[in-house]
Scaffold this motif. Structure first.
Motif, PDB file in Angstrom:
ATOM      1  N   ARG A  88       0.855  -1.181   0.000  1.00  0.00           N
ATOM      2  CA  ARG A  88       0.000   0.000   0.000  1.00  0.00           C
ATOM      3  C   ARG A  88       0.889   1.228   0.000  1.00  0.00           C
ATOM      4  O   ARG A  88       1.945   1.244   0.645  1.00  0.00           O
ATOM      5  CB  ARG A  88      -0.905   0.036   1.249  1.00  0.00           C
ATOM      6  CG  ARG A  88      -1.819  -1.155   1.388  1.00  0.00           C
ATOM      7  CD  ARG A  88      -2.806  -0.985   2.549  1.00  0.00           C
ATOM      8  NE  ARG A  88      -2.151  -0.698   3.824  1.00  0.00           N
ATOM      9  CZ  ARG A  88      -1.637  -1.635   4.612  1.00  0.00           C
ATOM     10  NH1 ARG A  88      -1.647  -2.912   4.236  1.00  0.00           N
ATOM     11  NH2 ARG A  88      -1.090  -1.314   5.766  1.00  0.00           N
ATOM     12  N   SER A  89       0.494   2.253  -0.724  1.00  0.00           N
ATOM     13  CA  SER A  89       1.259   3.495  -0.760  1.00  0.00           C
ATOM     14  C   SER A  89       0.316   4.672  -0.633  1.00  0.00           C
ATOM     15  O   SER A  89      -0.747   4.702  -1.256  1.00  0.00           O
ATOM     16  CB  SER A  89       2.050   3.606  -2.075  1.00  0.00           C
ATOM     17  OG  SER A  89       2.745   4.836  -2.133  1.00  0.00           O
ATOM     18  N   TRP A 113       5.269  -2.376   2.683  1.00  0.00           N
ATOM     19  CA  TRP A 113       5.772  -3.405   1.773  1.00  0.00           C
ATOM     20  C   TRP A 113       6.212  -4.606   2.596  1.00  0.00           C
ATOM     21  O   TRP A 113       7.095  -4.512   3.418  1.00  0.00           O
ATOM     22  CB  TRP A 113       6.936  -2.871   0.939  1.00  0.00           C
ATOM     23  CG  TRP A 113       7.638  -3.914   0.120  1.00  0.00           C
ATOM     24  CD1 TRP A 113       8.857  -4.472   0.366  1.00  0.00           C
ATOM     25  CD2 TRP A 113       7.174  -4.535  -1.079  1.00  0.00           C
ATOM     26  NE1 TRP A 113       9.185  -5.385  -0.593  1.00  0.00           N
ATOM     27  CE2 TRP A 113       8.154  -5.454  -1.495  1.00  0.00           C
ATOM     28  CE3 TRP A 113       5.991  -4.404  -1.829  1.00  0.00           C
ATOM     29  CZ2 TRP A 113       8.007  -6.239  -2.633  1.00  0.00           C
ATOM     30  CZ3 TRP A 113       5.860  -5.188  -2.969  1.00  0.00           C
ATOM     31  CH2 TRP A 113       6.856  -6.088  -3.360  1.00  0.00           C
ATOM     32  N   ARG A 114       5.505  -5.742   2.413  1.00  0.00           N
ATOM     33  CA  ARG A 114       5.800  -6.952   3.156  1.00  0.00           C
ATOM     34  C   ARG A 114       5.826  -6.706   4.668  1.00  0.00           C
ATOM     35  O   ARG A 114       6.729  -7.149   5.376  1.00  0.00           O
ATOM     36  CB  ARG A 114       7.109  -7.553   2.677  1.00  0.00           C
ATOM     37  CG  ARG A 114       7.045  -8.037   1.240  1.00  0.00           C
ATOM     38  CD  ARG A 114       8.219  -8.889   0.864  1.00  0.00           C
ATOM     39  NE  ARG A 114       7.993  -9.491  -0.446  1.00  0.00           N
ATOM     40  CZ  ARG A 114       8.792 -10.391  -0.987  1.00  0.00           C
ATOM     41  NH1 ARG A 114       9.869 -10.791  -0.334  1.00  0.00           N
ATOM     42  NH2 ARG A 114       8.529 -10.886  -2.178  1.00  0.00           N
ATOM     43  N   GLY A 115       4.853  -5.935   5.131  1.00  0.00           N
ATOM     44  CA  GLY A 115       4.728  -5.669   6.549  1.00  0.00           C
ATOM     45  C   GLY A 115       5.629  -4.579   7.075  1.00  0.00           C
ATOM     46  O   GLY A 115       5.524  -4.200   8.251  1.00  0.00           O
ATOM     47  N   GLU A 116       6.516  -4.034   6.245  1.00  0.00           N
ATOM     48  CA  GLU A 116       7.447  -2.985   6.672  1.00  0.00           C
ATOM     49  C   GLU A 116       6.902  -1.614   6.284  1.00  0.00           C
ATOM     50  O   GLU A 116       6.482  -1.403   5.140  1.00  0.00           O
ATOM     51  CB  GLU A 116       8.817  -3.185   6.018  1.00  0.00           C
ATOM     52  CG  GLU A 116       9.810  -2.082   6.351  1.00  0.00           C
ATOM     53  CD  GLU A 116      11.087  -2.157   5.522  1.00  0.00           C
ATOM     54  OE1 GLU A 116      12.092  -1.560   5.939  1.00  0.00           O
ATOM     55  OE2 GLU A 116      11.067  -2.791   4.445  1.00  0.00           O
ATOM     56  N   THR A 117       6.877  -0.692   7.236  1.00  0.00           N
ATOM     57  CA  THR A 117       6.429   0.669   6.974  1.00  0.00           C
ATOM     58  C   THR A 117       7.608   1.520   6.511  1.00  0.00           C
ATOM     59  O   THR A 117       8.677   1.496   7.119  1.00  0.00           O
ATOM     60  CB  THR A 117       5.800   1.295   8.228  1.00  0.00           C
ATOM     61  OG1 THR A 117       4.675   0.506   8.622  1.00  0.00           O
ATOM     62  CG2 THR A 117       5.340   2.718   7.956  1.00  0.00           C
ATOM     63  N   ARG A 118       7.393   2.266   5.444  1.00  0.00           N
ATOM     64  CA  ARG A 118       8.418   3.145   4.888  1.00  0.00           C
ATOM     65  C   ARG A 118       7.803   4.534   4.765  1.00  0.00           C
ATOM     66  O   ARG A 118       6.695   4.687   4.254  1.00  0.00           O
ATOM     67  CB  ARG A 118       8.884   2.630   3.525  1.00  0.00           C
ATOM     68  CG  ARG A 118       9.429   1.210   3.589  1.00  0.00           C
ATOM     69  CD  ARG A 118       9.555   0.579   2.212  1.00  0.00           C
ATOM     70  NE  ARG A 118      10.455   1.309   1.352  1.00  0.00           N
ATOM     71  CZ  ARG A 118      11.780   1.166   1.358  1.00  0.00           C
ATOM     72  NH1 ARG A 118      12.354   0.331   2.217  1.00  0.00           N
ATOM     73  NH2 ARG A 118      12.533   1.860   0.542  1.00  0.00           N
ATOM     74  N   VAL A 135      13.608  10.565   6.146  1.00  0.00           N
ATOM     75  CA  VAL A 135      13.363   9.321   5.423  1.00  0.00           C
ATOM     76  C   VAL A 135      13.583   8.141   6.359  1.00  0.00           C
ATOM     77  O   VAL A 135      14.601   8.064   7.055  1.00  0.00           O
ATOM     78  CB  VAL A 135      14.308   9.195   4.208  1.00  0.00           C
ATOM     79  CG1 VAL A 135      14.022   7.903   3.441  1.00  0.00           C
ATOM     80  CG2 VAL A 135      14.170  10.403   3.292  1.00  0.00           C
ATOM     81  N   GLU A 136      12.624   7.202   6.364  1.00  0.00           N
ATOM     82  CA  GLU A 136      12.724   6.000   7.199  1.00  0.00           C
ATOM     83  C   GLU A 136      12.282   4.780   6.380  1.00  0.00           C
ATOM     84  O   GLU A 136      11.168   4.771   5.857  1.00  0.00           O
ATOM     85  CB  GLU A 136      11.841   6.157   8.427  1.00  0.00           C
ATOM     86  CG  GLU A 136      11.934   5.008   9.410  1.00  0.00           C
ATOM     87  CD  GLU A 136      13.325   4.788   9.974  1.00  0.00           C
ATOM     88  OE1 GLU A 136      13.726   3.617  10.122  1.00  0.00           O
ATOM     89  OE2 GLU A 136      13.998   5.794  10.266  1.00  0.00           O
ATOM     90  N   PRO A 137      13.115   3.775   6.203  1.00  0.00           N
ATOM     91  CA  PRO A 137      14.486   3.689   6.713  1.00  0.00           C
ATOM     92  C   PRO A 137      15.437   4.572   5.913  1.00  0.00           C
ATOM     93  O   PRO A 137      15.170   4.840   4.742  1.00  0.00           O
ATOM     94  CB  PRO A 137      14.830   2.202   6.525  1.00  0.00           C
ATOM     95  CG  PRO A 137      13.987   1.778   5.363  1.00  0.00           C
ATOM     96  CD  PRO A 137      12.713   2.539   5.492  1.00  0.00           C
ATOM     97  N   PRO A 138      16.547   5.007   6.510  1.00  0.00           N
ATOM     98  CA  PRO A 138      17.514   5.844   5.805  1.00  0.00           C
ATOM     99  C   PRO A 138      18.217   5.037   4.713  1.00  0.00           C
ATOM    100  O   PRO A 138      18.179   3.800   4.717  1.00  0.00           O
ATOM    101  CB  PRO A 138      18.491   6.270   6.909  1.00  0.00           C
ATOM    102  CG  PRO A 138      18.364   5.207   7.948  1.00  0.00           C
ATOM    103  CD  PRO A 138      16.939   4.749   7.903  1.00  0.00           C
ATOM    104  N   PRO A 139      18.872   5.709   3.753  1.00  0.00           N
ATOM    105  CA  PRO A 139      19.505   5.017   2.621  1.00  0.00           C
ATOM    106  C   PRO A 139      20.465   3.905   3.034  1.00  0.00           C
ATOM    107  O   PRO A 139      20.486   2.836   2.422  1.00  0.00           O
ATOM    108  CB  PRO A 139      20.241   6.137   1.883  1.00  0.00           C
ATOM    109  CG  PRO A 139      19.477   7.376   2.219  1.00  0.00           C
ATOM    110  CD  PRO A 139      18.997   7.176   3.623  1.00  0.00           C
ATOM    111  N   GLU A 140      21.255   4.128   4.087  1.00  0.00           N
ATOM    112  CA  GLU A 140      22.242   3.121   4.493  1.00  0.00           C
ATOM    113  C   GLU A 140      21.549   1.818   4.898  1.00  0.00           C
ATOM    114  O   GLU A 140      21.974   0.719   4.533  1.00  0.00           O
ATOM    115  CB  GLU A 140      23.103   3.634   5.646  1.00  0.00           C
ATOM    116  CG  GLU A 140      23.760   5.002   5.421  1.00  0.00           C
ATOM    117  CD  GLU A 140      22.798   6.162   5.580  1.00  0.00           C
ATOM    118  OE1 GLU A 140      21.920   6.135   6.466  1.00  0.00           O
ATOM    119  OE2 GLU A 140      22.913   7.107   4.771  1.00  0.00           O
TER     120      GLU A 140
END
Length: 274
Positions: A88-89, A113-118, A135-140
């Motif tokens: 979902r977005s 995405w696959r249970g992970e919130t971004r 931004v979460e998660p950060p690029p690294e």
């Protein structure tokens, strides 16, 4: 996993895409004061299979030359894709047009995405040359090449960038520099030609043009994403669907092994608040 890139393309290429972003009461009142409003629903298909649906809400000023704008969008997996993912977005942007040029104020995105919130939050200030990005998660942590903040100078968010591309309505615009919090890229419309189209939301004369994407930064180390890509986009002329800008009717993104990713207008609801 290869399905993730075509679905993400809906956000970039369909003017697109709030299952959970709510405007504050004062912002809701400001939206209600904008005369040109529409809700556009798009079907997403990959290789002939339904994989998602997007709903884009647009509120524009009387003229694209001047005034505030607000765009929000929801996209969610459905059909075959929903068996494999709960994608979902949600996205929302508000800003102002000045001399027919977009000036974003705030852009927020929440994805699952696959249970992970971004999440992404981009705040713009006229006194600062670049957006403030959270931004979460950060690029690294996301196995992605970070974008140098200095390179985002002059960029806009994806929804504002999409509005900029269709503001003139002649099928030629850009390149527009876009930063979505993770990727930095340009989008441009060119090579327009007359076309006739029939979709569920519109039948009549239109324009077909090439939509060109070029990544400038933020490449993923997990995905073999392309640096350049070209899609075909068909546009309804300004005012044809009750908005003072061109409206995407169909976007066709070539894919390898899937028979093409298609975003097509399914329904239009327009209205002027009383």
């Amino acid at each position: 996993m290869a399905l993730r890139r075509p679905l993400a393309a809906a956000v970039f290429l369909a003017l697109a895409l709030p299952a959970g972003l709510l405007l504050a009461p004062r912002e809701q009142e400001a939206r209600a004061a904008l005369p040109n409003q529409a809700v556009l629903t798009y079907d997403l298909r990959l290789g002939g299979f339904d994989i998602g649906r997007a709903e884009v809400s647009v509120a524009l000023p009387p003229s694209v030359a001047e005034g505030p704008y607000r765009i929000s969008a929801d996209v969610a997996a459905s059909g075959m894709l929903s068996v494999f993912t709960d994608f979902r977005s949600s996205a929302a942007t508000d800003g102002a047009l000045a001399g027919a040029t977009v000036r974003p104020r705030l852009h927020e995105v929440a994805n699952v995405w696959r249970g992970e919130t971004r999440q992404v939050r981009l705040a713009y200030d006229e006194t600062a040359p670049m957006p403030e990005a959270l931004v979460e998660p950060p690029p690294e942590a996301d196995e992605r090449e970070p974008v140098d903040p200095a390179e985002t100078v002059g960029s806009v968010d994806p929804l504002s960038g999409a509005l900029q591309l269709v503001a003139d309505g002649d099928g030629e615009a850009g390149p527009v520099k876009i930063f979505d919090g993770r990727r930095l890229y340009t989008l441009a419309l060119d090579d327009p030609e007359p076309a006739s189209v029939s979709v569920r939301g519109f039948t009549g004369p239109a324009l077909r043009a090439d939509l060109r994407y070029e990544r400038l930064g933020g490449a993923s180390r997990k995905w073999d994403s392309r640096k350049e890509a070209t899609a075909s986009v068909t546009l309804a002329p300004p005012a044809a669907l009750g908005l003072p800008v061109a409206v995407p009717l169909r976007v066709v993104v070539p894919t390898t092994g899937f028979g093409g990713f298609i975003i097509e207008l399914a329904e239009v609801r327009t209205g002027t608040p009383g």
